[in-house]
Design a protein around this motif. Structure first.
Motif, PDB file in Angstrom:
ATOM      1  N   SER A  98       0.826  -1.209   0.000  1.00 31.31           N
ATOM      2  CA  SER A  98       0.000   0.000   0.000  1.00 31.31           C
ATOM      3  C   SER A  98       0.858   1.256   0.000  1.00 31.31           C
ATOM      4  CB  SER A  98      -0.941   0.003   1.213  1.00 31.31           C
ATOM      5  OG  SER A  98      -0.196  -0.094   2.419  1.00 31.31           O
ATOM      6  N   GLN A  99       1.932   1.255   0.803  1.00 31.39           N
ATOM      7  CA  GLN A  99       2.816   2.417   0.865  1.00 31.39           C
ATOM      8  C   GLN A  99       3.520   2.649  -0.473  1.00 31.39           C
ATOM      9  OE1 GLN A  99       6.595   2.086   2.954  1.00 31.39           O
ATOM     10  NE2 GLN A  99       6.200   4.047   3.975  1.00 31.39           N
ATOM     11  N   LEU A 100       4.043   1.589  -1.072  1.00 30.78           N
ATOM     12  CA  LEU A 100       4.798   1.729  -2.311  1.00 30.78           C
ATOM     13  C   LEU A 100       3.891   2.079  -3.488  1.00 30.78           C
ATOM     14  CD1 LEU A 100       7.267  -1.188  -1.672  1.00 30.78           C
ATOM     15  CD2 LEU A 100       7.823   1.239  -1.753  1.00 30.78           C
ATOM     16  N   ARG A 101       2.672   1.568  -3.469  1.00 26.49           N
ATOM     17  CA  ARG A 101       1.705   1.977  -4.506  1.00 26.49           C
ATOM     18  C   ARG A 101       1.375   3.459  -4.366  1.00 26.49           C
ATOM     19  NH1 ARG A 101      -2.725  -2.975  -4.852  1.00 26.49           N
ATOM     20  NH2 ARG A 101      -1.697  -4.156  -6.527  1.00 26.49           N
ATOM     21  N   GLY A 102       1.252   3.915  -3.106  1.00 30.89           N
ATOM     22  CA  GLY A 102       0.983   5.334  -2.874  1.00 30.89           C
ATOM     23  C   GLY A 102       2.106   6.210  -3.377  1.00 30.89           C
ATOM     24  N   TYR A 103       3.344   5.786  -3.119  1.00 29.64           N
ATOM     25  CA  TYR A 103       4.496   6.526  -3.622  1.00 29.64           C
ATOM     26  C   TYR A 103       4.515   6.524  -5.146  1.00 29.64           C
ATOM     27  CZ  TYR A 103       6.608   6.562   1.069  1.00 29.64           C
ATOM     28  OH  TYR A 103       6.872   6.771   2.401  1.00 29.64           O
ATOM     29  N   PRO A 108       6.222   9.700 -12.357  1.00 29.00           N
ATOM     30  CA  PRO A 108       6.017   9.387 -13.777  1.00 29.00           C
ATOM     31  C   PRO A 108       6.051   7.866 -13.972  1.00 29.00           C
ATOM     32  CG  PRO A 108       7.755  11.031 -13.475  1.00 29.00           C
ATOM     33  CD  PRO A 108       7.430  10.492 -12.126  1.00 29.00           C
ATOM     34  N   LYS A 109       5.734   7.400 -15.146  1.00 27.52           N
ATOM     35  CA  LYS A 109       5.731   5.974 -15.431  1.00 27.52           C
ATOM     36  C   LYS A 109       7.123   5.382 -15.209  1.00 27.52           C
ATOM     37  CE  LYS A 109       1.905   6.133 -18.742  1.00 27.52           C
ATOM     38  NZ  LYS A 109       1.466   5.872 -20.124  1.00 27.52           N
ATOM     39  N   PRO A 110       7.197   4.061 -14.851  1.00 29.85           N
ATOM     40  CA  PRO A 110       8.490   3.443 -14.549  1.00 29.85           C
ATOM     41  C   PRO A 110       9.534   3.545 -15.658  1.00 29.85           C
ATOM     42  CG  PRO A 110       6.701   2.026 -13.830  1.00 29.85           C
ATOM     43  CD  PRO A 110       6.071   3.145 -14.598  1.00 29.85           C
ATOM     44  N   ASN A 111       9.097   3.645 -16.920  1.00 26.43           N
ATOM     45  CA  ASN A 111      10.084   3.775 -17.993  1.00 26.43           C
ATOM     46  C   ASN A 111      10.698   5.176 -18.034  1.00 26.43           C
ATOM     47  OD1 ASN A 111       7.577   4.839 -18.864  1.00 26.43           O
ATOM     48  ND2 ASN A 111       8.213   4.714 -20.999  1.00 26.43           N
ATOM     49  N   VAL A 112      10.065   6.141 -17.354  1.00 26.88           N
ATOM     50  CA  VAL A 112      10.585   7.509 -17.273  1.00 26.88           C
ATOM     51  C   VAL A 112      11.365   7.703 -15.973  1.00 26.88           C
ATOM     52  CG1 VAL A 112       9.967   9.963 -17.154  1.00 26.88           C
ATOM     53  CG2 VAL A 112       8.698   8.408 -18.665  1.00 26.88           C
TER      54      VAL A 112
END
Length: 330
Positions: A98-103, A108-112
């Motif tokens: 839950s914490q990491l999803r919130g962060y 930006p998207k993971p590829n950025v």
């Protein structure tokens, strides 16, 4: 070469970096990585490329390393304050989905913007889900290897500090691996206590969290494989409160919607077992008692709460709905 706990404890006790880290266990590691960026920006960038598996990170020329910026432990931003990389350290705590999803929702998207989770423990609940949400997961043993690969880029003035840090996190990672192996069976949950030396080194809290993270993962997997809870709403959580770790199983009493106001809870905290019905409500106690009567009159829940057919005491916790993690005093 494999080391036993006594050797690892001895090494840690005599490591300056380990002892300095105890005052702020996670911030210390962020500060150390930040320090690398201050003494050699190219070495820092190469380190992140190794950790993320990227050959050439496109950060441009005016990138900046920041600590505790927008609640991220460590981050890299461009001249316009756009995130290029973030790092989350988990040394004294266990990664939470839950914490990491919130962060991640702030980024930006993971590829950025690459997202790196550095975790002292190797196994924990929801590890696959965290990976699937865009986080690259590495442990501190991997960090020690990556640091060894950039050692040649570090000025000789700093090598003693650099080498001590590498040895410290490598030894600590080996110690955690031993703890995880000792906690490989749920049957051992009541049989272990932190070593006296573990207490002296002030790492007993990490020891307990490591153990209970292993147990939470095992319980989660066993419940999924059992098929007993197919179609039911339930959670397995691990936390730390009042100087001891908690393993918690929750099954929600209202299976027809997403409400979590009524739940059946089983907790193990340290060497204590407890179970209860939890009500998150601002209503009066009499009205809540009526709710409990309705719940316990249901045949399914009666059988669930008393699988042997007995009618023993079943405590109820009354909590305010604003409380996210009510403590069960029973």
């Amino acid at each position: 070469m494999c080391c036993n706990k006594a050797i690892l404890y001895h090494r840690l006790r005599h490591s300056a970096m380990f002892n300095l880290s105890l005052s702020s266990k996670e911030l210390f590691h962020s500060n150390f990585l930040y320090w690398i960026s201050e003494i050699n920006k190219d070495a820092f960038k190469r380190l992140i490329e190794i950790l993320t598996g990227e050959q050439n990170l496109s950060w441009g020329k005016n990138w900046c390393v920041r600590r505790e910026y927008n609640k991220f432990d460590l981050s890299v931003t461009d001249e316009n304050d756009n995130f290029l990389f973030v790092l989350e350290n988990k040394v004294k705590s266990i990664p939470l989905l839950s914490q990491l999803r919130g962060y991640g929702s702030k980024l930006p998207k993971p590829n950025v913007c690459k997202r790196l989770l550095l975790s002292l423990v190797s196994e924990f609940p929801d590890k696959d889900k965290i990976k699937n949400s865009g986080w690259i997961i590495k442990n501190y043993e991997y960090l020690s290897i990556a640091l060894s690969q950039i050692r040649c880029m570090i000025s000789w003035h700093y090598i003693p500090y650099f080498d001590d840090y590498i040895s410290f996190i490598s030894d600590f990672s080996k110690l955690v691996a031993i703890w995880e192996n000792e906690s490989s069976s749920l049957n051992s949950i009541f049989l272990q206590d932190a070593d006296a030396i573990c207490q002296q080194l002030r790492i007993h809290d990490i020891y307990e969290k490591c153990r209970f993270a292993c147990y939470a993962q095992q319980l989660n997997e066993k419940l999924k494989k059992s098929g007993l809870l197919v179609g039911k709403r339930w959670d397995v959580n691990q936390s730390y409160s009042r100087s001891s770790a908690i393993l918690e199983f929750i099954i929600y009493l209202n299976q027809n919607n997403n409400s979590d106001k009524e739940s059946f809870v089983v907790q193990i905290q340290g060497n204590q077992y407890r179970h209860a019905i939890v009500l998150k409500s601002n209503g009066s106690i009499p009205s809540q008692q009526q709710n409990i009567s309705k719940i316990t009159s249901n045949k399914y829940w009666t059988n669930f709460m008393n699988p042997g057919g007995g009618s023993g005491c079943f405590p109820t916790i009354f909590t305010n709905s604003s409380q996210k993690n009510p403590y069960c005093k029973f």
